[in-house]
Design a protein around this motif. Structure first.
Motif, PDB file in Angstrom:
ATOM      1  N   LEU A  78       0.830  -1.191  -0.049  1.00  0.00           N
ATOM      2  CA  LEU A  78       0.063   0.009   0.049  1.00  0.00           C
ATOM      3  C   LEU A  78       0.863   1.286  -0.113  1.00  0.00           C
ATOM      4  O   LEU A  78       1.396   1.618   0.892  1.00  0.00           O
ATOM      5  N   ALA A  79       1.075   1.875  -1.165  1.00  0.00           N
ATOM      6  CA  ALA A  79       1.911   3.118  -1.177  1.00  0.00           C
ATOM      7  C   ALA A  79       1.546   3.622  -2.692  1.00  0.00           C
ATOM      8  O   ALA A  79       1.716   2.986  -3.597  1.00  0.00           O
ATOM      9  N   SER A 112      -1.098  -7.574   2.712  1.00  0.00           N
ATOM     10  CA  SER A 112      -0.930  -6.219   2.328  1.00  0.00           C
ATOM     11  C   SER A 112       0.228  -5.666   3.487  1.00  0.00           C
ATOM     12  O   SER A 112       0.139  -5.848   4.585  1.00  0.00           O
ATOM     13  N   VAL A 114       2.501  -2.028   4.627  1.00  0.00           N
ATOM     14  CA  VAL A 114       2.238  -0.465   4.294  1.00  0.00           C
ATOM     15  C   VAL A 114       3.626  -0.210   5.296  1.00  0.00           C
ATOM     16  O   VAL A 114       3.894  -0.699   6.285  1.00  0.00           O
ATOM     17  N   TYR A 121      -2.368   3.415  10.580  1.00  0.00           N
ATOM     18  CA  TYR A 121      -2.870   2.380   9.801  1.00  0.00           C
ATOM     19  C   TYR A 121      -3.446   1.210  10.496  1.00  0.00           C
ATOM     20  O   TYR A 121      -3.863   0.085  10.337  1.00  0.00           O
ATOM     21  N   TYR A 126      -3.424  -3.152  10.543  1.00  0.00           N
ATOM     22  CA  TYR A 126      -2.047  -3.302   9.970  1.00  0.00           C
ATOM     23  C   TYR A 126      -1.416  -3.180  11.281  1.00  0.00           C
ATOM     24  O   TYR A 126      -1.751  -2.613  12.435  1.00  0.00           O
TER      25      TYR A 126
END
Length: 169
Positions: A78-79, A112, A114, A121, A126
């Motif tokens: 995720l970025a 995922s 991050v 998050y 996360y």
């Protein structure tokens, strides 16, 4: 009363996405990263948030791999996540993350990663504890993972080549 909507990004959104990224981060690095990931074909999911027809938010998930024992497990990075500064605190970022997670789980994705603020998050599940077993040049408290299914808990994170190119610039 205006309504925010979320949809898949299209080629016609490129310039608006670039502006959102530049405004949100105050520099061109993240916009360049997005361009490079898309150009390389490593974008897995890219969404935009619109308010009154204007793109005001953007999220991108790219392909990364967890390498372990000679095997590669597909995962996601995720970025970046970006929201126009005038819209910070309105819930657009959270709405983008939640919608993306729904779409990614439905597509069969399982993991995922991050690199970001743990307090932010962490609200979406996360955690650094889940990412602690991964070897990465980004290893630290800000490196976090979220698993939706069977996924490795250790191995080396191999990001799309755009990360090395755009972040070195």
């Amino acid at each position: 009363m205006s309504m925010m909507s979320i949809r898949a990004a299209t080629p016609r959104d490129r310039e608006a996405i670039r502006l959102v990224e530049e405004h949100a981060f105050g520099q061109q690095t993240e916009a360049g990263l997005v361009d490079a990931i898309v150009l390389e074909g490593n974008a897995v999911l890219e969404l935009v948030a619109e308010e009154d027809g204007q793109v005001v938010g953007h999220i991108l998930f790219s392909r990364l791999y967890v390498e372990n024992g000679g095997k590669q497990f597909p995962a996601l990075a995720l970025a970046p996540l970006a929201v126009e500064p005038d819209f910070h605190g309105t819930g657009i970022g959270g709405a983008l993350v939640r919608e993306a997670h729904i779409r990614l789980k439905d597509a069969g994705e399982n993991l995922s990663i991050v690199l970001g603020d743990p307090a932010y998050y962490g609200r979406f599940g996360y955690s650094h504890d889940r990412a602690a077993g991964f070897a990465s040049e980004y290893q630290g408290e800000a490196l976090q993972a979220l698993a939706w299914g069977e996924a490795p808990e250790n191995g080396e994170l191999v990001y799309a080549s755009a990360f090395g190119t755009a972040l070195a610039a």
